[in-house]
Design an enzyme around this catalytic site. Structure first.
Site, PDB file in Angstrom:
ATOM      1  N   GLU A 158       0.805  -1.240   0.000  1.00 36.11           N
ATOM      2  CA  GLU A 158       0.000   0.000   0.000  1.00 36.11           C
ATOM      3  C   GLU A 158       0.829   1.277   0.000  1.00 36.11           C
ATOM      4  O   GLU A 158       0.501   2.234   0.702  1.00 36.11           O
ATOM      5  CB  GLU A 158      -0.945  -0.004   1.212  1.00 36.11           C
ATOM      6  CG  GLU A 158      -1.860  -1.211   1.265  1.00 36.11           C
ATOM      7  CD  GLU A 158      -2.795  -1.206   2.474  1.00 36.11           C
ATOM      8  OE1 GLU A 158      -2.640  -0.351   3.362  1.00 36.11           O
ATOM      9  OE2 GLU A 158      -3.689  -2.069   2.524  1.00 36.11           O
ATOM     10  N   ASN A 209       1.969  -5.121  -3.159  1.00 31.83           N
ATOM     11  CA  ASN A 209       0.598  -5.481  -2.802  1.00 31.83           C
ATOM     12  C   ASN A 209      -0.213  -4.216  -2.535  1.00 31.83           C
ATOM     13  O   ASN A 209       0.268  -3.287  -1.865  1.00 31.83           O
ATOM     14  CB  ASN A 209       0.653  -6.334  -1.514  1.00 31.83           C
ATOM     15  CG  ASN A 209      -0.664  -6.992  -1.158  1.00 31.83           C
ATOM     16  OD1 ASN A 209      -1.275  -7.659  -1.995  1.00 31.83           O
ATOM     17  ND2 ASN A 209      -1.107  -6.819   0.078  1.00 31.83           N
ATOM     18  N   HIS A 245     -10.563  -6.519  -1.536  1.00 32.52           N
ATOM     19  CA  HIS A 245     -11.569  -6.352  -0.478  1.00 32.52           C
ATOM     20  C   HIS A 245     -12.816  -5.781  -1.152  1.00 32.52           C
ATOM     21  O   HIS A 245     -12.847  -4.616  -1.534  1.00 32.52           O
ATOM     22  CB  HIS A 245     -11.053  -5.389   0.604  1.00 32.52           C
ATOM     23  CG  HIS A 245      -9.882  -5.931   1.359  1.00 32.52           C
ATOM     24  ND1 HIS A 245      -9.984  -7.018   2.202  1.00 32.52           N
ATOM     25  CD2 HIS A 245      -8.581  -5.562   1.388  1.00 32.52           C
ATOM     26  CE1 HIS A 245      -8.794  -7.280   2.731  1.00 32.52           C
ATOM     27  NE2 HIS A 245      -7.917  -6.412   2.248  1.00 32.52           N
ATOM     28  N   GLU A 275      -6.045 -10.796  -0.600  1.00 32.87           N
ATOM     29  CA  GLU A 275      -6.817 -10.527   0.632  1.00 32.87           C
ATOM     30  C   GLU A 275      -8.311 -10.507   0.354  1.00 32.87           C
ATOM     31  O   GLU A 275      -9.051  -9.684   0.889  1.00 32.87           O
ATOM     32  CB  GLU A 275      -6.383  -9.182   1.246  1.00 32.87           C
ATOM     33  CG  GLU A 275      -4.893  -9.089   1.513  1.00 32.87           C
ATOM     34  CD  GLU A 275      -4.468  -7.813   2.223  1.00 32.87           C
ATOM     35  OE1 GLU A 275      -5.345  -7.081   2.732  1.00 32.87           O
ATOM     36  OE2 GLU A 275      -3.258  -7.542   2.257  1.00 32.87           O
ATOM     37  N   ASP A 277     -12.120 -10.638   0.321  1.00 37.90           N
ATOM     38  CA  ASP A 277     -13.330 -10.842   1.120  1.00 37.90           C
ATOM     39  C   ASP A 277     -14.437 -10.039   0.457  1.00 37.90           C
ATOM     40  O   ASP A 277     -14.173  -9.146  -0.349  1.00 37.90           O
ATOM     41  CB  ASP A 277     -13.153 -10.521   2.617  1.00 37.90           C
ATOM     42  CG  ASP A 277     -12.477  -9.196   2.906  1.00 37.90           C
ATOM     43  OD1 ASP A 277     -12.540  -8.283   2.057  1.00 37.90           O
ATOM     44  OD2 ASP A 277     -11.893  -9.060   3.998  1.00 37.90           O
TER      45      ASP A 277
HETATM   46  C1  XIL Z   1      -5.627  -6.000   8.838  1.00 41.20           C
HETATM   47  C2  XIL Z   1      -5.905  -7.162   9.765  1.00 41.20           C
HETATM   48  O1  XIL Z   1      -6.869  -7.980   9.192  1.00 41.20           O
HETATM   49  C3  XIL Z   1      -6.369  -6.660  11.099  1.00 41.20           C
HETATM   50  O2  XIL Z   1      -6.466  -7.748  12.031  1.00 41.20           O
HETATM   51  C4  XIL Z   1      -5.387  -5.634  11.642  1.00 41.20           C
HETATM   52  O3  XIL Z   1      -5.914  -5.085  12.823  1.00 41.20           O
HETATM   53  C5  XIL Z   1      -5.150  -4.543  10.636  1.00 41.20           C
HETATM   54  O4  XIL Z   1      -4.719  -5.095   9.424  1.00 41.20           O
HETATM   55  N1  XIL Z   1      -4.792  -4.507   4.015  1.00 41.20           N
HETATM   56  C6  XIL Z   1      -3.717  -5.262   4.423  1.00 41.20           C
HETATM   57  C7  XIL Z   1      -3.842  -6.076   5.642  1.00 41.20           C
HETATM   58  O5  XIL Z   1      -2.706  -5.324   3.715  1.00 41.20           O
HETATM   59  O6  XIL Z   1      -2.617  -6.241   6.306  1.00 41.20           O
HETATM   60  C8  XIL Z   1      -4.884  -5.549   6.590  1.00 41.20           C
HETATM   61  O7  XIL Z   1      -5.034  -6.481   7.662  1.00 41.20           O
HETATM   62  C9  XIL Z   1      -6.184  -5.333   5.873  1.00 41.20           C
HETATM   63  C10 XIL Z   1      -6.007  -4.342   4.761  1.00 41.20           C
END
Ligand code: XIL
Length: 597
Positions: A158, A209, A245, A275, A277
């Site tokens: 990020e 990423n 996401h 990631e 969801d």
């Molecule tokens: C999130 C985790 O899921 C949480 O448990 C934590 O509190 C914060 O981070 N993008 C990412 C992840 O790259 O590392 C993040 O994970 C979600 C968003």
């Protein structure tokens, strides 16, 4: 790396790989040669080790072949003070992955979040040199510790601003950038992190990423430009992670996602969905059935696009059970984002993804069909043993040739078929991504043949191949397509540097692609005795003509394997010499040799 098997002499009994009702996501993904992963929690916060919770652990291990720490490898948990590391959670994940034969991803070495206070404090006053030393030390320590265990790292997470545009890569503030960071401006600090990670483990795949890059637009363009620059400058980057996401809004639309995937693939990079969801509006944690159906369709749509994009090699969800998900804590009013519910029961997304894995046509490229001995492409010849790479649907482990009820090499191996103009080819072995077949003699005389790969009834699109009367190549002893040939003594010992052939002795060369046999040969038949090729055959060793005593089918092996008994020229002094056959005017590949004493 591509596996290159040569097992044409092994009739192995086939076991059934047909999918049963209990098929897991992992089994289905294994058959598609796709990594399917989940973020996992290993007790990094509060000491709760979910990996010892039976339901958590068995669901994770049975449905996924890859995992990644949801938090365990982030700066905060793993590097809690300037002088100490806490590897407890990360080591648990690594051990679990090892025990369950899962791939392990690392997340993440450089991020603007989850940084410990000591680090953000240090960044306010430290020199760039000190910050650089801190970052390098951290990367060396983590990447070094898990070298050979973590196959892919999210090196940088990020780093691109949400308001970035195609015209300029706008980078976020972080301890590593511009405050004054590690003293490098622009993307140079990112480049440096990749180089340090590569030095610490030259075999690890290194990823950039990010989120909100699934649709075309300013942020994706900025990431693409940055990554293109890194590739152009030879920075060791191997892929881009798309976080994915999602909600039920329809974002990203399929065409846009495909376009972005193609742009990354065109740079020669891999794509990991890292990631995923799909969060739903919930009341007391409960989502509507209608939204669960949309969620299922979204998961399956993303699986489809990944399967149809050869560069997309992994798909990971951000957790797998609604019992443990970051969504409710971060998106007020949302939840139920993962494929399994809070009781570990599959939600509609699971059968939807399974169905997708089992119905999307495998991809097959024209240049994927090569001679099984040389791995060179071009026209195919009747009876030629060919290897087809890349068809991403097949048995998860290799299955070797079997004889059918008629004593012919079977043209259906645990659901795999290869069709030439609809005629099923005898199969030498089958494995998702790599299958070997004998081109049916029925293609003789045609200009072209239309090839289709099939697994469990799902067919690839047809690929058109030119047909030649011969397309010869000699098998290599180590099945790599070149180097010492698969050349035997009359006693069937493989000739090698350690076992050179005497000058003047007879040797047996095994090859394929020699075309038709006088009197005809049956596709898939086992050669019962000697015969004669239709095409004229000559041989040289070290440029000298080698007398041929026999050139024809190899008794006991499948029709299509050529056996040539020739005499090593008498005058040759000890050394390693090229071996070349000319069959119907076509030469075997360069680079096949024989050791002579
Ligand atoms: C999130 C985790 O899921 C949480 O448990 C934590 O509190 C914060 O981070 N993008 C990412 C992840 O790259 O590392 C993040 O994970 C979600 C968003």
């Amino acid at each position: 790396m591509r596996l290159r098997y040569l097992v044409f002499w092994l009739p192995i009994l086939a076991t059934s790989f047909l999918l049963s009702a209990q098929t897991t996501l992992r089994q289905a993904a294994d058959q598609r040669r796709l990594l399917i992963g989940s973020a996992a929690q290993a007790g990094e916060y509060g000491g709760l080790n979910l990996l010892t919770d039976t339901q958590y652990a068995t669901t994770l291990a049975s449905h996924f072949n890859m995992l990644e720490g949801e938090n365990a490898m982030k700066w905060g948990p793993i590097h809690p003070s300037a002088t100490s590391y806490n590897f407890t959670g990360a080591d648990r994940l690594a051990a679990f992955a090892r025990e369950q034969k899962m791939k392990l991803r690392g997340h993440t070495l450089l991020w603007h979040q989850s940084n410990p206070t000591w680090l953000t404090d240090q960044a306010k006053t430290a020199t760039p040199q000190a910050m650089a030393a801190t970052l390098k030390g951290h990367i060396d320590t983590l990447v070094g510790r898990y070298k050979g265990q973590i196959f892919a790292w999210d090196v940088v997470n990020e780093a691109v601003s949400d308001s970035a545009t195609a015209n300029g890569t706008l980078l976020r503030d972080s301890p590593w950038n511009n405050q004054p960071g590690i003293g490098l401006t622009g993307t140079a600090y990112i480049e440096q992190a990749f180089r340090w990670a590569h030095e610490a483990d030259p075999d690890a795949l290194l990823f950039y990423n990010d989120y909100n890059i699934e649709a075309p637009g300013g942020k994706f363009s900025a990431v693409l430009n940055m990554v293109r620059g890194l590739v152009a400058r030879g920075v060791p980057i191997h892929g881009v992670g798309f976080q994915m996401h999602l909600t039920t809004s329809g974002y990203p639309n399929s065409a846009g996602l495909r376009e972005n995937f193609q742009a990354i693939a065109a740079l020669g990079l891999q794509i990991h969905i890292t990631e995923m969801d799909v969060r739903l509006p919930v009341t007391n944690g409960v989502a509507t059935e209608a939204n669960l159906a949309i969620q299922a369709a979204t998961y399956s749509r993303i699986v489809t696009i990944c399967l149809q994009t050869p560069a997309c090699t992994a798909l990971q969800t951000w957790g797998f059970t609604d019992k443990y998900s970051w969504v409710p804590g971060f998106f007020t009013g949302f939840g139920a984002a993962l494929p399994f519910d809070a009781s570990y029961q599959p939600k509609p997304a699971v059968p939807a993804m399974l169905n997708t894995f089992q119905t999307i046509a495998p991809t097959l490229a024209a240049n994927a069909i090569v001679n099984a001995a040389s791995f060179k492409g071009g026209a195919v010849a009747p009876g030629e043993l060919v290897t087809i790479f890349g068809a991403n649907y097949g048995p998860a482990t290799i299955v070797g040739a079997a004889l059918d009820a008629n004593g012919l090499v079977s043209s259906n191996l645990v659901g795999t078929r290869v069709l030439f103009d609809g005629v099923p080819a005898p199969l030498i072995y089958s494995l998702a991504g790599q299958v070997s077949a004998v081109v049916p003699y029925e293609v003789a005389g045609r200009q072209q043949t239309s090839v289709q790969y099939e697994f469990n009834g799902v067919q690839s699109a047809a690929v058109s191949m030119n047909v030649a009367s011969t397309a010869p190549a000699i098998f290599a002893a180590d099945s790599t397509g070149s180097g010492p040939g698969l050349i035997l003594t009359p006693g069937y010992l493989v000739i090698s540097d350690a076992n050179p052939a005497p000058a003047g002795s007879v040797v047996i060369v095994l090859a394929t692609g020699a075309g038709g046999v006088v009197g005809g040969a049956r596709s898939g038949g086992i050669a019962q005795g000697i015969g004669q090729q239709t095409a004229a055959i000559t041989a040289t060793i070290g440029g000298w003509d080698a007398d041929i005593a026999y050139a024809g089918p190899a008794p006991g092996l499948v029709n299509g394997v050529l056996q040539v008994n020739l005499t090593v020229p008498k005058g040759l002094i000890p050394g390693v010499y090229p071996v070349v056959l000319t069959v119907g005017g076509a030469r075997t590949q360069d680079g096949i040799s024989i050791a002579v004493r």
